[in-house]
Design a protein around this motif. Sequence first.
Motif, PDB file in Angstrom:
ATOM      1  N   PRO A  45     -45.551 -10.996  12.537  1.00 48.52           N
ATOM      2  CA  PRO A  45     -46.905 -10.418  12.487  1.00 48.52           C
ATOM      3  C   PRO A  45     -46.993  -9.046  13.150  1.00 48.52           C
ATOM      4  N   PHE A  46     -46.308  -8.875  14.290  1.00 52.06           N
ATOM      5  CA  PHE A  46     -46.373  -7.594  14.981  1.00 52.06           C
ATOM      6  C   PHE A  46     -45.728  -6.485  14.143  1.00 52.06           C
ATOM      7  N   MET A  47     -44.560  -6.752  13.587  1.00 49.22           N
ATOM      8  CA  MET A  47     -43.898  -5.735  12.775  1.00 49.22           C
ATOM      9  C   MET A  47     -44.685  -5.457  11.498  1.00 49.22           C
ATOM     10  N   LEU A  48     -45.260  -6.501  10.905  1.00 51.25           N
ATOM     11  CA  LEU A  48     -46.075  -6.311   9.712  1.00 51.25           C
ATOM     12  C   LEU A  48     -47.276  -5.426  10.017  1.00 51.25           C
ATOM     13  N   PHE A  49     -47.920  -5.662  11.143  1.00 48.14           N
ATOM     14  CA  PHE A  49     -49.073  -4.855  11.531  1.00 48.14           C
ATOM     15  C   PHE A  49     -48.667  -3.413  11.820  1.00 48.14           C
ATOM     16  N   THR A  50     -47.588  -3.235  12.591  1.00 52.94           N
ATOM     17  CA  THR A  50     -47.169  -1.886  12.968  1.00 52.94           C
ATOM     18  C   THR A  50     -46.728  -1.073  11.762  1.00 52.94           C
ATOM     19  N   VAL A 100     -58.617  -7.716  10.726  1.00 53.15           N
ATOM     20  CA  VAL A 100     -58.562  -9.018  11.399  1.00 53.15           C
ATOM     21  C   VAL A 100     -57.126  -9.471  11.568  1.00 53.15           C
ATOM     22  N   GLY A 101     -56.316  -9.279  10.533  1.00 52.52           N
ATOM     23  CA  GLY A 101     -54.904  -9.644  10.637  1.00 52.52           C
ATOM     24  C   GLY A 101     -54.200  -8.878  11.740  1.00 52.52           C
ATOM     25  N   GLY A 102     -54.596  -7.626  11.948  1.00 54.93           N
ATOM     26  CA  GLY A 102     -53.999  -6.835  13.018  1.00 54.93           C
ATOM     27  C   GLY A 102     -54.334  -7.374  14.394  1.00 54.93           C
ATOM     28  N   LEU A 103     -55.569  -7.794  14.590  1.00 54.64           N
ATOM     29  CA  LEU A 103     -55.962  -8.372  15.879  1.00 54.64           C
ATOM     30  C   LEU A 103     -55.191  -9.661  16.153  1.00 54.64           C
ATOM     31  N   LEU A 104     -55.047 -10.495  15.124  1.00 55.60           N
ATOM     32  CA  LEU A 104     -54.273 -11.715  15.293  1.00 55.60           C
ATOM     33  C   LEU A 104     -52.807 -11.414  15.568  1.00 55.60           C
ATOM     34  N   ALA A 105     -52.277 -10.373  14.913  1.00 57.43           N
ATOM     35  CA  ALA A 105     -50.884 -10.002  15.139  1.00 57.43           C
ATOM     36  C   ALA A 105     -50.665  -9.576  16.580  1.00 57.43           C
ATOM     37  N   VAL A 106     -51.592  -8.805  17.136  1.00 63.38           N
ATOM     38  CA  VAL A 106     -51.467  -8.377  18.533  1.00 63.38           C
ATOM     39  C   VAL A 106     -51.516  -9.579  19.465  1.00 63.38           C
TER      40      VAL A 106
END
Length: 289
Positions: A45-50, A100-106
Amino acid sequence: MSGASNLTIGLPFQALRLALSRFAAKNGLVMSSHVAMSLMLALFPFMLFTVGLAGTLSQDYVTEELIELMFGAWPEEVADPIVAELRAVLQGAGSGVITVGGLLAVYFASNGVDAVRVAMTRAYHDVDTRPFWRARLLCIALVIGGGAAILAIAAVEVVLPIYTRLVSEKTAVNASEWLSVERIRWTFTVAIPVIMVIGAHLILPPVRHRLAQVLPGVALTLFLWAAGGWAFSVYISSFATYSTTYAGLAGAMAALIYLYLSAAMLILGAEYNGALMDLRDKRSGAGTV
């Protein structure tokens, strides 16, 4: 003089033996599996968001640079399946990746950092009296700071060719020969794991240890990572049969085992530092009696 010198020379070996004993006594392998699973749940999730955020801001111009930067230090046999899945998800990702996906990834990524924090605290024999919210805010801040640093490095790799071309045009110096993208990328690929390990020792434990105190364990972890990464890549390419055992999950299982071994080496480095500190304190106390 020779007796004190022999004691000094034998100290690292005594510390390593004590560290291995403590690692086994405190179920270090079990803690390593917890850290590995937490990192595995946090990593994608973190790499996907970044990468998704960077691609949105740059019209996908820095996507490949970021992927290469994040997985450059990983064995190819482990990184390739994850990179393939990452690219597949990014192709169909919408704006939810950075909302929202970014907040969950963090938040999920902060879980991985928090698992490392608990492991480092146990390894150093520290007692963490910080409230939950303070420790979690620290982990979230590290995740955001790490993502920002990766984006900044990717931006440098994008701007660098333009800068070197301008310098070469305006001066007699061929800047692209000594300031190439490949050289800078290799430098960052090596520097990122070093900075991450040092930060894990200096920032995550509740007790602030000096840089000189943590460097032995950092060096041990980096050495084990380099040797272990090479050995694991040889094992994957020559002996492992993950594809027949786990079918479509082969790539995920290889990554999980790689993270498990990396976590064990990181915890062992912290145990080594803790053993060194205890042995030195014991000897200094005995010398003052």
